[in-house]
Design an enzyme around this catalytic site. Structure first.
Site, PDB file in Angstrom:
ATOM      1  N   ARG A 148     -40.588  26.500  16.466  1.00  0.00           N
ATOM      2  CA  ARG A 148     -40.487  27.952  16.656  1.00  0.00           C
ATOM      3  C   ARG A 148     -39.334  28.524  15.817  1.00  0.00           C
ATOM      4  O   ARG A 148     -39.443  29.641  15.298  1.00  0.00           O
ATOM      5  CB  ARG A 148     -40.278  28.281  18.136  1.00  0.00           C
ATOM      6  N   LYS A 164     -42.824  28.196  29.748  1.00  0.00           N
ATOM      7  CA  LYS A 164     -42.847  29.228  30.806  1.00  0.00           C
ATOM      8  C   LYS A 164     -43.431  30.549  30.277  1.00  0.00           C
ATOM      9  O   LYS A 164     -44.325  31.126  30.896  1.00  0.00           O
ATOM     10  CB  LYS A 164     -41.422  29.488  31.348  1.00  0.00           C
ATOM     11  N   ARG A 196     -31.408  30.879  37.351  1.00  0.00           N
ATOM     12  CA  ARG A 196     -30.936  29.813  36.467  1.00  0.00           C
ATOM     13  C   ARG A 196     -29.712  29.112  37.024  1.00  0.00           C
ATOM     14  O   ARG A 196     -29.184  28.191  36.399  1.00  0.00           O
ATOM     15  CB  ARG A 196     -30.582  30.407  35.116  1.00  0.00           C
ATOM     16  N   ARG A 254     -35.891  32.499  15.922  1.00  0.00           N
ATOM     17  CA  ARG A 254     -35.106  32.914  17.100  1.00  0.00           C
ATOM     18  C   ARG A 254     -33.722  32.268  17.020  1.00  0.00           C
ATOM     19  O   ARG A 254     -33.626  31.043  16.884  1.00  0.00           O
ATOM     20  CB  ARG A 254     -35.848  32.510  18.384  1.00  0.00           C
ATOM     21  N   ARG A 314     -28.462  24.818  25.299  1.00  0.00           N
ATOM     22  CA  ARG A 314     -29.367  25.343  26.338  1.00  0.00           C
ATOM     23  C   ARG A 314     -29.844  24.212  27.256  1.00  0.00           C
ATOM     24  O   ARG A 314     -29.974  24.399  28.475  1.00  0.00           O
ATOM     25  CB  ARG A 314     -30.567  26.037  25.685  1.00  0.00           C
TER      26      ARG A 314
HETATM   27  P1  AP5 Z   1     -42.297  29.014  25.514  1.00  0.00           P
HETATM   28  O1  AP5 Z   1     -43.532  29.380  26.241  1.00  0.00           O
HETATM   29  O2  AP5 Z   1     -41.525  30.088  24.826  1.00  0.00           O
HETATM   30  O3  AP5 Z   1     -41.312  28.206  26.475  1.00  0.00           O
HETATM   31  P2  AP5 Z   1     -40.244  28.771  27.476  1.00  0.00           P
HETATM   32  O4  AP5 Z   1     -40.130  27.771  28.559  1.00  0.00           O
HETATM   33  O5  AP5 Z   1     -40.542  30.184  27.829  1.00  0.00           O
HETATM   34  O6  AP5 Z   1     -38.985  28.658  26.514  1.00  0.00           O
HETATM   35  P3  AP5 Z   1     -37.963  29.714  26.046  1.00  0.00           P
HETATM   36  O7  AP5 Z   1     -37.272  29.048  24.898  1.00  0.00           O
HETATM   37  O8  AP5 Z   1     -38.517  31.065  25.763  1.00  0.00           O
HETATM   38  O9  AP5 Z   1     -37.150  29.765  27.375  1.00  0.00           O
HETATM   39  P4  AP5 Z   1     -35.673  29.767  27.660  1.00  0.00           P
HETATM   40  O10 AP5 Z   1     -35.704  29.478  29.076  1.00  0.00           O
HETATM   41  O11 AP5 Z   1     -34.749  28.959  26.856  1.00  0.00           O
HETATM   42  O12 AP5 Z   1     -35.365  31.208  27.110  1.00  0.00           O
HETATM   43  P5  AP5 Z   1     -35.280  32.619  27.827  1.00  0.00           P
HETATM   44  O13 AP5 Z   1     -35.973  33.556  26.952  1.00  0.00           O
HETATM   45  O14 AP5 Z   1     -35.626  32.552  29.262  1.00  0.00           O
HETATM   46  O15 AP5 Z   1     -42.677  27.842  24.497  1.00  0.00           O
HETATM   47  C1  AP5 Z   1     -41.745  27.314  23.608  1.00  0.00           C
HETATM   48  C2  AP5 Z   1     -42.474  26.836  22.333  1.00  0.00           C
HETATM   49  O16 AP5 Z   1     -43.349  25.774  22.691  1.00  0.00           O
HETATM   50  C3  AP5 Z   1     -43.354  27.915  21.705  1.00  0.00           C
HETATM   51  O17 AP5 Z   1     -43.291  27.788  20.315  1.00  0.00           O
HETATM   52  C4  AP5 Z   1     -44.759  27.601  22.223  1.00  0.00           C
HETATM   53  O18 AP5 Z   1     -45.771  28.020  21.353  1.00  0.00           O
HETATM   54  C5  AP5 Z   1     -44.696  26.098  22.366  1.00  0.00           C
HETATM   55  N1  AP5 Z   1     -45.543  25.583  23.469  1.00  0.00           N
HETATM   56  C6  AP5 Z   1     -45.727  26.130  24.695  1.00  0.00           C
HETATM   57  N2  AP5 Z   1     -46.546  25.391  25.440  1.00  0.00           N
HETATM   58  C7  AP5 Z   1     -46.901  24.322  24.654  1.00  0.00           C
HETATM   59  C8  AP5 Z   1     -47.748  23.182  24.864  1.00  0.00           C
HETATM   60  N3  AP5 Z   1     -48.405  22.989  26.034  1.00  0.00           N
HETATM   61  N4  AP5 Z   1     -47.865  22.300  23.860  1.00  0.00           N
HETATM   62  C9  AP5 Z   1     -47.206  22.483  22.661  1.00  0.00           C
HETATM   63  N5  AP5 Z   1     -46.403  23.551  22.398  1.00  0.00           N
HETATM   64  C10 AP5 Z   1     -46.254  24.445  23.391  1.00  0.00           C
HETATM   65  O19 AP5 Z   1     -33.686  32.848  27.764  1.00  0.00           O
HETATM   66  C11 AP5 Z   1     -33.005  32.984  26.532  1.00  0.00           C
HETATM   67  C12 AP5 Z   1     -31.538  33.202  26.813  1.00  0.00           C
HETATM   68  O20 AP5 Z   1     -31.357  34.421  27.551  1.00  0.00           O
HETATM   69  C13 AP5 Z   1     -30.842  32.125  27.666  1.00  0.00           C
HETATM   70  O21 AP5 Z   1     -30.421  31.020  26.913  1.00  0.00           O
HETATM   71  C14 AP5 Z   1     -29.671  32.928  28.249  1.00  0.00           C
HETATM   72  O22 AP5 Z   1     -28.660  33.116  27.282  1.00  0.00           O
HETATM   73  C15 AP5 Z   1     -30.310  34.291  28.512  1.00  0.00           C
HETATM   74  N6  AP5 Z   1     -30.894  34.350  29.873  1.00  0.00           N
HETATM   75  C16 AP5 Z   1     -32.208  34.492  30.208  1.00  0.00           C
HETATM   76  N7  AP5 Z   1     -32.358  34.486  31.542  1.00  0.00           N
HETATM   77  C17 AP5 Z   1     -31.111  34.351  32.068  1.00  0.00           C
HETATM   78  C18 AP5 Z   1     -30.604  34.251  33.389  1.00  0.00           C
HETATM   79  N8  AP5 Z   1     -31.433  34.269  34.444  1.00  0.00           N
HETATM   80  N9  AP5 Z   1     -29.267  34.110  33.550  1.00  0.00           N
HETATM   81  C19 AP5 Z   1     -28.420  34.092  32.502  1.00  0.00           C
HETATM   82  N10 AP5 Z   1     -28.835  34.157  31.213  1.00  0.00           N
HETATM   83  C20 AP5 Z   1     -30.167  34.285  31.005  1.00  0.00           C
END
Ligand code: AP5
Length: 192
Positions: free
Chosen positions: A127, A13, A88, A133, A144
């Site tokens: 990552r 994402k 979420r 992280r 997660r």
């Molecule tokens: P990346 O692009 O970072 O993927 P992502 O889907 O954004 O994953 P995240 O881990 O950042 O998302 P998340 O939803 O767990 O975390 P968030 O920050 O929202 O890619 C991931 C990896 O894959 C990278 O290394 C990238 O290079 C690689 N990659 C990407 N595309 C690829 C491809 N096509 N092929 C190969 N490799 C690829 O949330 C973190 C925390 O914050 C949550 O756990 C929660 O505690 C809190 N939080 C955030 N939002 C909320 C909410 N709405 N409500 C409550 N808590 C929340």
């Protein structure tokens, strides 16, 4: 274009939102990034969120909605946005609708990036090594994914049932996934 990007942790994402932001010329609003900024700043909110995030749980709906209200009060969201990481759970989906309605808006598309769990674990392990992280540690990733299945999957189902969901294969090169998203969201429908 008002876009909601959905998908499991590590589904790409954030990576795709960074590209879509340039393409659509709208801000990328990542609730994870907003929270990480609070943690880095050591604010009271950040202190509250830090441990919850590190173990892979969801931060409270109240905190999230406050942050989102604040972000959407800024002028730059008027012409559109890419929302990444929210909603979420079903309560957040209802809160988002309400917030957008209060601004006279609704989103144009909800795009779900699909990637199988095995590949997600591999991506996030990579990552964890490269960036350290805290929530990419194996136990947090497992948590997660569990939280995603229990709380976020129902949001996806809700959007599907209401004809608001577009599913995009998130596996492949960054370019290939990006092109699939662009095709799916039909930017000719973009507003602003
Ligand atoms: P990346 O692009 O970072 O993927 P992502 O889907 O954004 O994953 P995240 O881990 O950042 O998302 P998340 O939803 O767990 O975390 P968030 O920050 O929202 O890619 C991931 C990896 O894959 C990278 O290394 C990238 O290079 C690689 N990659 C990407 N595309 C690829 C491809 N096509 N092929 C190969 N490799 C690829 O949330 C973190 C925390 O914050 C949550 O756990 C929660 O505690 C809190 N939080 C955030 N939002 C909320 C909410 N709405 N409500 C409550 N808590 C929340």
């Amino acid at each position: 274009m008002r876009l909601v990007l959905l998908g499991a942790p590590g589904s790409g994402k954030g990576t795709q939102a960074a590209r879509l932001k340039e393409y659509l010329q709208v801000p990328h609003i990542s609730t994870g990034d907003l929270l990480r900024a609070e943690v880095a700043a050591g604010s009271p909110l950040g202190l509250q969120a830090k441990e919850v995030m590190a173990r892979g749980d969801l931060v409270s709906d109240e905190i999230l909605l406050g942050m989102l209200r604040d972000r959407f009060s800024r002028e730059d969201t008027r012409a559109g946005f890419i929302l990444d990481g929210y909603p979420r759970n079903l309560a957040q989906a209802a809160a988002l609708d309400e917030l957008l309605a209060s601004l006279g808006q609704k989103f144009d598309a909800a795009v779900q990036l699909t990637v199988d769990n095995e590949q997600i674990v591999e991506r996030l392990a990579g990552r964890a090594k490269a960036e350290g992280r805290a929530d990419d540690a194996p136990d947090s990733v497992r948590k997660r994914l569990q939280v995603y299945d229990q709380q976020t999957a129902p949001v996806i189902e809700f959007y599907r049932q209401h004809g608001q969901l577009t599913v995009v294969d998130g596996v492949g090169t960054l370019e290939a996934v990006f092109n699939r998203i662009v095709e799916a969201i039909a930017p000719e429908k973009a507003v602003g």
